[in-house]
Scaffold this motif. Sequence first.
Motif, mmCIF file in Angstrom:
data_model
loop_
_atom_site.group_PDB
_atom_site.id
_atom_site.type_symbol
_atom_site.label_atom_id
_atom_site.label_comp_id
_atom_site.label_asym_id
_atom_site.label_seq_id
_atom_site.Cartn_x
_atom_site.Cartn_y
_atom_site.Cartn_z
ATOM 1 N N GLN A 1 0.829 -1.210 0.000
ATOM 2 C CA GLN A 1 0.000 0.000 0.000
ATOM 3 C C GLN A 1 0.859 1.253 0.000
ATOM 4 O O GLN A 1 0.968 1.941 1.011
ATOM 5 C CB GLN A 1 -0.929 -0.002 1.215
ATOM 6 N N PRO B 1 -3.119 13.863 2.319
ATOM 7 C CA PRO B 1 -3.491 12.974 1.218
ATOM 8 C C PRO B 1 -5.000 12.958 0.984
ATOM 9 O O PRO B 1 -5.460 12.624 -0.108
ATOM 10 C CB PRO B 1 -3.014 11.596 1.704
ATOM 11 N N ALA B 2 -5.756 13.335 2.005
ATOM 12 C CA ALA B 2 -7.212 13.322 1.885
ATOM 13 C C ALA B 2 -7.718 14.392 0.928
ATOM 14 O O ALA B 2 -8.846 14.306 0.449
ATOM 15 C CB ALA B 2 -7.845 13.520 3.255
ATOM 16 N N SER C 1 -7.157 15.157 -2.237
ATOM 17 C CA SER C 1 -7.654 14.696 -3.542
ATOM 18 C C SER C 1 -8.722 13.612 -3.395
ATOM 19 O O SER C 1 -9.636 13.535 -4.205
ATOM 20 C CB SER C 1 -6.502 14.214 -4.412
ATOM 21 N N GLN C 2 -8.597 12.804 -2.329
ATOM 22 C CA GLN C 2 -9.630 11.780 -2.123
ATOM 23 C C GLN C 2 -11.002 12.405 -1.917
ATOM 24 O O GLN C 2 -11.986 11.995 -2.532
ATOM 25 C CB GLN C 2 -9.277 10.920 -0.904
ATOM 26 N N ARG C 3 -11.039 13.420 -1.069
ATOM 27 C CA ARG C 3 -12.346 14.031 -0.769
ATOM 28 C C ARG C 3 -12.940 14.743 -1.982
ATOM 29 O O ARG C 3 -14.140 14.964 -2.053
ATOM 30 C CB ARG C 3 -12.203 15.034 0.388
ATOM 31 N N ARG C 4 -12.086 15.128 -2.927
ATOM 32 C CA ARG C 4 -12.574 15.853 -4.099
ATOM 33 C C ARG C 4 -12.543 14.998 -5.360
ATOM 34 O O ARG C 4 -12.642 15.516 -6.463
ATOM 35 C CB ARG C 4 -11.745 17.131 -4.283
ATOM 36 N N HIS C 5 -12.394 13.689 -5.175
ATOM 37 C CA HIS C 5 -12.223 12.788 -6.305
ATOM 38 C C HIS C 5 -13.336 12.964 -7.345
ATOM 39 O O HIS C 5 -13.078 13.183 -8.533
ATOM 40 C CB HIS C 5 -12.214 11.342 -5.806
ATOM 41 N N ARG C 6 -14.574 12.902 -6.878
ATOM 42 C CA ARG C 6 -15.714 13.020 -7.782
ATOM 43 C C ARG C 6 -15.740 14.392 -8.470
ATOM 44 O O ARG C 6 -15.952 14.497 -9.674
ATOM 45 C CB ARG C 6 -17.014 12.781 -6.995
ATOM 46 N N GLN D 1 -13.138 14.419 -11.161
ATOM 47 C CA GLN D 1 -13.534 13.576 -12.283
ATOM 48 C C GLN D 1 -14.554 14.264 -13.179
ATOM 49 O O GLN D 1 -14.414 14.290 -14.405
ATOM 50 C CB GLN D 1 -14.115 12.266 -11.767
ATOM 51 N N PHE E 1 -5.151 13.764 -8.961
ATOM 52 C CA PHE E 1 -5.267 12.634 -8.049
ATOM 53 C C PHE E 1 -4.030 12.402 -7.194
ATOM 54 O O PHE E 1 -4.036 11.564 -6.310
ATOM 55 C CB PHE E 1 -5.685 11.388 -8.841
ATOM 56 N N ASP E 2 -2.965 13.137 -7.424
ATOM 57 C CA ASP E 2 -1.839 13.154 -6.486
ATOM 58 C C ASP E 2 -1.069 14.462 -6.625
ATOM 59 O O ASP E 2 0.046 14.481 -7.130
ATOM 60 C CB ASP E 2 -0.919 11.951 -6.721
#
Length: 544
Positions: free
Chosen positions: A307, A411-412, A414-419, A422, A483-484
Motif C-alpha cells: 500500500q 493525502p485526503a 484529492s480523495q475528498r474531491r475525487h468526484r 472527475q 489525483f496526487d
Amino acid sequence: MAQNLSNDVDPLYYLHNFNQLMETISTLHLDLLRPQDLKFLEHYRQLETDAQQLYVRLICRRANFFRLDKLTYPEIGSLDNATDLLSEHELLKMNPNLTAIDISNLLTAKELKAALQIKGSPTKSALTDTLISELGDTAVEHSVWQRFIPVPVLFPHYRDSLERFRLIYFGNLYQDLSQFVVSDLGIMQFENYPLDQNTRAFNRTEDVDRYLLFDQINQQLEDAVLPNDEQLKILLCPMYNQRLELKRNRLIKAVGQQLERNKNLSAAAELYASASLPPNRERHVRTLFNQQLFEQALDHCHQLAEQPLSADEEMFCKSFTPRILRKLGGPVVRRPTEQFNSEQLVLDDDGQRVELQVITHYRALGYDGIWCENELFNTLFGLLFWQQIFAPLEGAFSHPYQQAPLDFNSPAFSQRRHRLFQNRLQQLHKVNLLEEIAGQYSEHLGIANPFINWKRCDPAHISLLCQRIPQHKLLMIMEKICFDPQAYRSGFPDLFLWHSASDDYLLVEVKGPGDQLQNSQKRWLRLFDSFGIQYQISWVTRPT
DNA sequence: CAGGATGAAG
DNA sequence: TTCACACGTTCCG
DNA sequence: GAACGTGTGTCTCTTCATCCTGTT
Ligand SMILES: [Mn+2]
Ligand SMILES: [Mn+2]
C-alpha cells in the motif's frame, strides 16, 4: 475588504483589527482558552484607547523589550498615561530584569561601546561578549542595568496568549494581524468562499496545546536540540486530528533525521515506526537496513509495496527490495537504467544560468522559449480546477485569509474531491480550453491560489502551451495532478520551447555538469513517453 | 560611505 | 511554509 | 557512475528607516 487602493486608510487600523480578533476569539473560541488568556481579555477590555493602542503597537512587534525614548506613536495621546494604565492592569512591566543579551539588543553598537568605556572599533558581537562576561548569563535588576540604559524600558506581558489567539484564529502560526491590513489594502486577495461559525481550525483545547508543543520542539530542533524523553513520548502518540497528525509526521521526519545524523539509528527507527505518512515509512526501512536488520527491513518494505501512499514510496520499494534481498543472499539484480530522449550539448559557459544558455542554443534552431519549470502547468491546473480546489467542503475553510483549504496538504485532499475532479475533467474534454482559461483568468486574477504565482504568470504563455500541446494530452497531465497533487505538482522540465515556423513544441529538462534527474522528473518523463508528449533532456557539458 | 540585513508600517 | 540544485561521500559492479 | 545525504538560495506584499560591517 476593499479591493481598491484607497487613500483613506483607517489611521487606527491596527487597533481595530486587533479588537476584531479579540471579538472573534471571545465570541467563538472561549472554550479553547486557558485561565490566563481569559484574564488578559478581561483586563484588555477595561483599558482606555490610549493604553490599548500602545499595548497593540508593542505586542505586534518582534522584540520583547522596548526603550521608552525610542517609541514614536504620534497617534497615541499620552504615552505616560498609557504606560501607567498598562502597568496597573499588569499588561506591562516597567524596567524588568534584563540579561546581557537583552541589554545589548536595546543599545546600538555605539551606545554599548560608550557604556562599556571601550576604545577602538570592536564589532557589536564582541561588545556583547564583554557585557556577558561582566554581567553573567542571568537577568539583572534595573539598578544594575540602569548605568547602561539610562531610560525606562517597557515589557508587554501575555505574548504567549496572543500567540495562542493567532493560532486559534488562523489555524497556523505563520500568519498574523498584518494579514488584515494587507488584505484591506488589496495587496493580497483571497477567494470568497462561504464561512460558517461552526467550522474552526481547532475544536479541542488539547489540540491547540499539542500544536504549540510541536512548534516548540520544531524550534528547538533548529538549534539541533533534540526533544527530551517526555517530549519524545508525546511525539509517539498518533493524533486523531488530521492536520495535527500531518504536523506530527513532519516533526518526526525532522527529529528522525537529526537522530540519524547523531548515529542513533535505533531511536530514529522507533520514531519512524510510529508515523505512517511519507516519507517516514521509507526512512523506517532505511534505518532498519542501516542497522543490518535486513529481515525486518524486508518485512516493512513489503508492507510499503502493498500500500504505497505516494509515488515516491512506490518507486522506493521497487528499487530497494532487491537491495535488501541481495544482503540476505539473493542474486544480484541489475536494473536496466531508464532511457529517456536525450541529447548532448557542448556549450561555452557565458556566466548565465545554464537553462538560459540552452534557450539561446535553441534560438539558433528557430525556437523561442521560456524557463518555466513547474509554473506553467501548475498555473494551468490552478485556473482550470479553481472551483474544485475552493469547493466549500465541510471543514475546509475557517477564516477569510486562506490561500488553500485546510486539508490541502493532506493525502485526503484529492480523495475528498475525487468526484469533483472527475466531473470537471470530463467537462473539460468538451470545452474550448483557450476560452475556458481566458474566462477563469479574468475571473480570478490576483486571488491567492496554492498553484499560482500571479507575479510571474503570463497568460500568453499559458495560451501558447494550450495551442501547441493537444487538449487530450494536456488533460492527461491535469488528471495526474488531480489525483496526487503532492507528487505531480513538481518535476516538470525546465523549458517550454515553441518553433516559430511550425506548430512544434518541445519540453526540455536541462542538466548541467554534475546535475542528475530527480525522482519527480523521471516520473513525468516516463509519463511523457507514454502520453506522446514532446520532450528532451539536454545534457550540457563544457568544451575542454 | 556603500551595501546588506532586519524589522516596522500600511 | 517549497522546490530545485550544487556538492560531497559512499557504495558497487 | 549511481545513490544518497545535506546545505543553500529562492520564495513569502512592498517600501522605508535604521543599524551594522567592511571597504575606501
Ligand atoms: Mn530546474
Ligand atoms: Mn534542470
